[in-house]
Design an enzyme around this catalytic site. Structure first.
Site, PDB file in Angstrom:
ATOM      1  N   HIS A   1       0.884  -1.155   0.000  1.00  0.00           N
ATOM      2  CA  HIS A   1       0.000   0.000   0.000  1.00  0.00           C
ATOM      3  C   HIS A   1       0.922   1.205   0.000  1.00  0.00           C
ATOM      4  O   HIS A   1       1.708   1.382   0.936  1.00  0.00           O
ATOM      5  CB  HIS A   1      -0.881   0.006   1.244  1.00  0.00           C
TER       6      HIS A   1
ATOM      7  N   GLU B   1      -1.094   6.535  -0.722  1.00  0.00           N
ATOM      8  CA  GLU B   1      -2.495   6.772  -0.374  1.00  0.00           C
ATOM      9  C   GLU B   1      -2.556   7.621   0.885  1.00  0.00           C
ATOM     10  O   GLU B   1      -1.530   7.976   1.458  1.00  0.00           O
ATOM     11  CB  GLU B   1      -3.247   5.458  -0.184  1.00  0.00           C
TER      12      GLU B   1
ATOM     13  N   ASP C   1      -9.971  -3.765  -2.005  1.00  0.00           N
ATOM     14  CA  ASP C   1      -9.027  -3.683  -0.901  1.00  0.00           C
ATOM     15  C   ASP C   1      -9.653  -4.226   0.379  1.00  0.00           C
ATOM     16  O   ASP C   1      -9.399  -5.353   0.763  1.00  0.00           O
ATOM     17  CB  ASP C   1      -8.564  -2.238  -0.724  1.00  0.00           C
ATOM     18  N   ASP C   2     -10.475  -3.441   1.018  1.00  0.00           N
ATOM     19  CA  ASP C   2     -11.144  -3.826   2.257  1.00  0.00           C
ATOM     20  C   ASP C   2     -12.603  -3.395   2.118  1.00  0.00           C
ATOM     21  O   ASP C   2     -12.936  -2.235   2.368  1.00  0.00           O
ATOM     22  CB  ASP C   2     -10.470  -3.122   3.439  1.00  0.00           C
TER      23      ASP C   2
END
Length: 168
Positions: free
Chosen positions: A8, A11, A93-94
């Site tokens: 990740h 972001e 992603d989530d």
């Protein structure tokens, strides 16, 4: 050992150098998010030339919280990433955190970001390039997925044409 890596990066308002660190120092095969790469177009082109795939989440919570609601989809970095030559692939992603499932994410790419069917086809192929599968599976799926996508697109075009003829 042949294992693939991702990180990740870029972001939550992190600087674009966060992406560079993931690519150069960690040597990731794929970048999850990477939105701030748009702040460094020259480096984005280098990532594009390397074929790095960026998995993107349309509902990334940072942008939903920080961009004005009426500007969110217009100003979200996802909109600019393909124009820099970057390979993106919509993802979740989530799902709980980002409040989106895969189907919704892909729908948002057309509805909210204005991408067309050709773009979606490219995003699908990008996903296969970024997937951690063996090359024979990748080739087989590329053929199968592309044929199915193109057949569905032709069916929809035919239905639209028939509908237009009936309305006249």
């Amino acid at each position: 050992g042949g294992l693939k890596t991702t990180a990740h990066a870029g972001e939550f308002g992190m600087p674009w150098t966060n992406v560079r660190t993931a690519v150069e120092l960690l040597r990731v095969d794929r970048v999850d998010h990477g939105y701030t790469i748009i702040d460094a177009p020259d480096y984005a082109r280098q990532c594009a030339e390397r074929g790095i795939v960026f998995t993107v989440v349309p509902t990334n919570s940072y942008y939903l919280r920080t961009l004005p609601r009426e500007r969110w989809a217009l100003d979200h970095p996802i909109r600019a990433m393909p124009g820099l030559g970057l390979r993106i692939h919509p993802n979740t992603d989530d799902p709980t955190l980002h409040k989106v499932n895969p189907t919704q994410a892909w729908h948002m790419m057309t509805r909210d970001f204005g991408f067309g069917l050709d773009d979606l086809r490219g995003f699908m192929l990008n996903g296969l390039e970024g997937a951690w599968i063996d090359d024979s599976t990748r080739r087989a799926w590329r053929t199968t997925f592309t044929e199915a996508f193109d057949a569905e697109r032709m069916t929809r075009r035919s239905e639209e044409h028939t509908s237009e003829l009936q309305s006249h």
